[in-house]
Scaffold this motif. Structure first.
Motif, PDB file in Angstrom:
ATOM      1  N   THR A 192       9.909  -3.487  20.781  1.00 40.78           N
ATOM      2  CA  THR A 192      11.237  -3.156  20.287  1.00 40.78           C
ATOM      3  C   THR A 192      11.050  -2.578  18.897  1.00 40.78           C
ATOM      4  N   CYS A 193      11.590  -1.378  18.669  1.00 46.71           N
ATOM      5  CA  CYS A 193      11.533  -0.739  17.344  1.00 46.71           C
ATOM      6  C   CYS A 193      12.919  -0.830  16.719  1.00 46.71           C
ATOM      7  N   VAL A 194      12.950  -1.278  15.469  1.00 43.80           N
ATOM      8  CA  VAL A 194      14.213  -1.449  14.774  1.00 43.80           C
ATOM      9  C   VAL A 194      14.179  -0.652  13.480  1.00 43.80           C
ATOM     10  N   GLY A 195      15.167   0.208  13.287  1.00 42.62           N
ATOM     11  CA  GLY A 195      15.303   0.923  12.027  1.00 42.62           C
ATOM     12  C   GLY A 195      16.026   0.047  11.022  1.00 42.62           C
ATOM     13  N   VAL A 196      15.470  -0.047   9.823  1.00 50.26           N
ATOM     14  CA  VAL A 196      16.051  -0.895   8.784  1.00 50.26           C
ATOM     15  C   VAL A 196      16.168  -0.099   7.481  1.00 50.26           C
ATOM     16  N   THR A 197      16.936  -0.635   6.543  1.00 47.95           N
ATOM     17  CA  THR A 197      17.104   0.052   5.265  1.00 47.95           C
ATOM     18  C   THR A 197      16.218  -0.506   4.165  1.00 47.95           C
ATOM     19  N   TRP A 198      15.635  -1.700   4.388  1.00 46.69           N
ATOM     20  CA  TRP A 198      14.848  -2.315   3.316  1.00 46.69           C
ATOM     21  C   TRP A 198      13.846  -3.293   3.905  1.00 46.69           C
ATOM     22  N   LEU A 199      12.608  -3.236   3.403  1.00 44.88           N
ATOM     23  CA  LEU A 199      11.553  -4.174   3.803  1.00 44.88           C
ATOM     24  C   LEU A 199      10.772  -4.640   2.580  1.00 44.88           C
ATOM     25  N   TYR A 200      11.466  -5.005   1.533  1.00 42.35           N
ATOM     26  CA  TYR A 200      10.818  -5.577   0.356  1.00 42.35           C
ATOM     27  C   TYR A 200       9.765  -4.638  -0.235  1.00 42.35           C
ATOM     28  N   GLY A 201      10.070  -3.332  -0.204  1.00 39.35           N
ATOM     29  CA  GLY A 201       9.147  -2.344  -0.764  1.00 39.35           C
ATOM     30  C   GLY A 201       8.174  -1.732   0.227  1.00 39.35           C
ATOM     31  N   PHE A 202       8.216  -2.178   1.486  1.00 37.79           N
ATOM     32  CA  PHE A 202       7.334  -1.666   2.530  1.00 37.79           C
ATOM     33  C   PHE A 202       8.118  -0.717   3.431  1.00 37.79           C
ATOM     34  N   ASP A 203       7.394   0.077   4.229  1.00 39.54           N
ATOM     35  CA  ASP A 203       8.023   0.997   5.168  1.00 39.54           C
ATOM     36  C   ASP A 203       7.833   0.585   6.623  1.00 39.54           C
ATOM     37  N   PHE A 204       6.952  -0.390   6.868  1.00 36.61           N
ATOM     38  CA  PHE A 204       6.589  -0.780   8.232  1.00 36.61           C
ATOM     39  C   PHE A 204       6.280  -2.269   8.261  1.00 36.61           C
ATOM     40  N   GLU A 238       0.880  -1.168   0.000  1.00 35.17           N
ATOM     41  CA  GLU A 238       0.000   0.000   0.000  1.00 35.17           C
ATOM     42  C   GLU A 238       0.921   1.224   0.000  1.00 35.17           C
ATOM     43  N   PRO A 239       0.816   2.117  -0.990  1.00 39.24           N
ATOM     44  CA  PRO A 239       1.775   3.222  -1.082  1.00 39.24           C
ATOM     45  C   PRO A 239       1.627   4.313  -0.017  1.00 39.24           C
ATOM     46  N   ASP A 240       0.435   4.597   0.470  1.00 34.86           N
ATOM     47  CA  ASP A 240       0.226   5.627   1.476  1.00 34.86           C
ATOM     48  C   ASP A 240       0.668   5.092   2.839  1.00 34.86           C
ATOM     49  N   LEU A 241       1.595   5.783   3.515  1.00 30.78           N
ATOM     50  CA  LEU A 241       2.187   5.273   4.749  1.00 30.78           C
ATOM     51  C   LEU A 241       1.149   4.999   5.838  1.00 30.78           C
ATOM     52  N   ARG A 242       0.247   5.936   6.100  1.00 32.19           N
ATOM     53  CA  ARG A 242      -0.773   5.715   7.142  1.00 32.19           C
ATOM     54  C   ARG A 242      -1.640   4.501   6.810  1.00 32.19           C
ATOM     55  N   LYS A 243      -2.050   4.397   5.559  1.00 36.09           N
ATOM     56  CA  LYS A 243      -2.871   3.254   5.136  1.00 36.09           C
ATOM     57  C   LYS A 243      -2.062   1.963   5.192  1.00 36.09           C
ATOM     58  N   GLN A 244      -0.761   2.047   4.879  1.00 36.25           N
ATOM     59  CA  GLN A 244       0.088   0.858   4.937  1.00 36.25           C
ATOM     60  C   GLN A 244       0.190   0.340   6.370  1.00 36.25           C
ATOM     61  N   VAL A 245       0.364   1.230   7.334  1.00 38.72           N
ATOM     62  CA  VAL A 245       0.438   0.827   8.738  1.00 38.72           C
ATOM     63  C   VAL A 245      -0.898   0.228   9.182  1.00 38.72           C
ATOM     64  N   ALA A 246      -2.003   0.879   8.834  1.00 42.83           N
ATOM     65  CA  ALA A 246      -3.328   0.361   9.187  1.00 42.83           C
ATOM     66  C   ALA A 246      -3.536  -1.023   8.582  1.00 42.83           C
ATOM     67  N   LEU A 247      -3.137  -1.206   7.346  1.00 41.20           N
ATOM     68  CA  LEU A 247      -3.301  -2.500   6.676  1.00 41.20           C
ATOM     69  C   LEU A 247      -2.408  -3.562   7.314  1.00 41.20           C
ATOM     70  N   ALA A 248      -1.212  -3.189   7.755  1.00 37.23           N
ATOM     71  CA  ALA A 248      -0.341  -4.138   8.465  1.00 37.23           C
ATOM     72  C   ALA A 248      -1.036  -4.625   9.737  1.00 37.23           C
ATOM     73  N   PHE A 249      -1.655  -3.701  10.484  1.00 40.21           N
ATOM     74  CA  PHE A 249      -2.392  -4.094  11.685  1.00 40.21           C
ATOM     75  C   PHE A 249      -3.610  -4.943  11.329  1.00 40.21           C
ATOM     76  N   GLU A 250      -4.297  -4.618  10.258  1.00 43.84           N
ATOM     77  CA  GLU A 250      -5.447  -5.428   9.841  1.00 43.84           C
ATOM     78  C   GLU A 250      -5.000  -6.834   9.456  1.00 43.84           C
ATOM     79  N   ASN A 251      -3.872  -6.935   8.740  1.00 42.75           N
ATOM     80  CA  ASN A 251      -3.335  -8.251   8.386  1.00 42.75           C
ATOM     81  C   ASN A 251      -2.912  -9.014   9.645  1.00 42.75           C
TER      82      ASN A 251
END
Length: 135
Positions: A108-120, A46-59
């Motif tokens: 635990t929050c971890v900063g990473v450089t890559w998540l297969y096209g995701f931000d969260f 999901e390209p929109d960051l807020r929607k991507q985070v919401a969708l991660a929680f929904e998944n």
């Protein structure tokens, strides 16, 4: 070899099989949930960051529900964020919608450089409700 007690949410089985991992495994009264991202049904981000985070929680909630759990059963959380200095505040605007009330799980929050096209990405360990421990 022991057979894993794998939990699949409805409708996404092919996506997990294609990527060769289990969404969650039940073991000794705990549910170990693989990292969940804000992927659409076809697996794309999901390209929109807020929607991507919401969708991660929904998944995530779909996986928890398939194991007869809720976010209230979560005891341990790990989140991965691409460019957390830039994105953390935006992400944390969405989190309270799904996080519930205190007492909160540890995190635990971890900063990473890559998540297969995701931000969260969020992965959790949950306590399986007493009725399910006998499975």
């Amino acid at each position: 070899m022991t057979t894993r007690d794998v939990v699949f949410p409805p409708g996404r089985h092919a996506l997990y099989e294609r990527n060769r991992y289990s969404p969650a495994v039940r073991s000794d009264g705990l549910l170990f949930v693989s990292g969940q991202v804000g992927s659409r049904d076809d697996g794309s981000p999901e390209p929109d960051l807020r929607k991507q985070v919401a969708l991660a929680f929904e998944n995530l909630n779909a996986v928890l529900k398939a194991a007869d759990c809720t976010f209230d059963d979560v005891v341990d959380v790990t989140v991965f964020i691409v460019d957390p200095a830039e994105k953390f505040e935006t992400i944390w605007e969405v989190v309270p919608t799904y996080w519930g009330e205190a007492p909160f799980p540890n995190i635990t929050c971890v900063g990473v450089t890559w998540l297969y096209g995701f931000d969260f990405e969020i992965k959790v360990i949950a306590r399986v409700p007493e009725a399910d421990i006998a499975r």
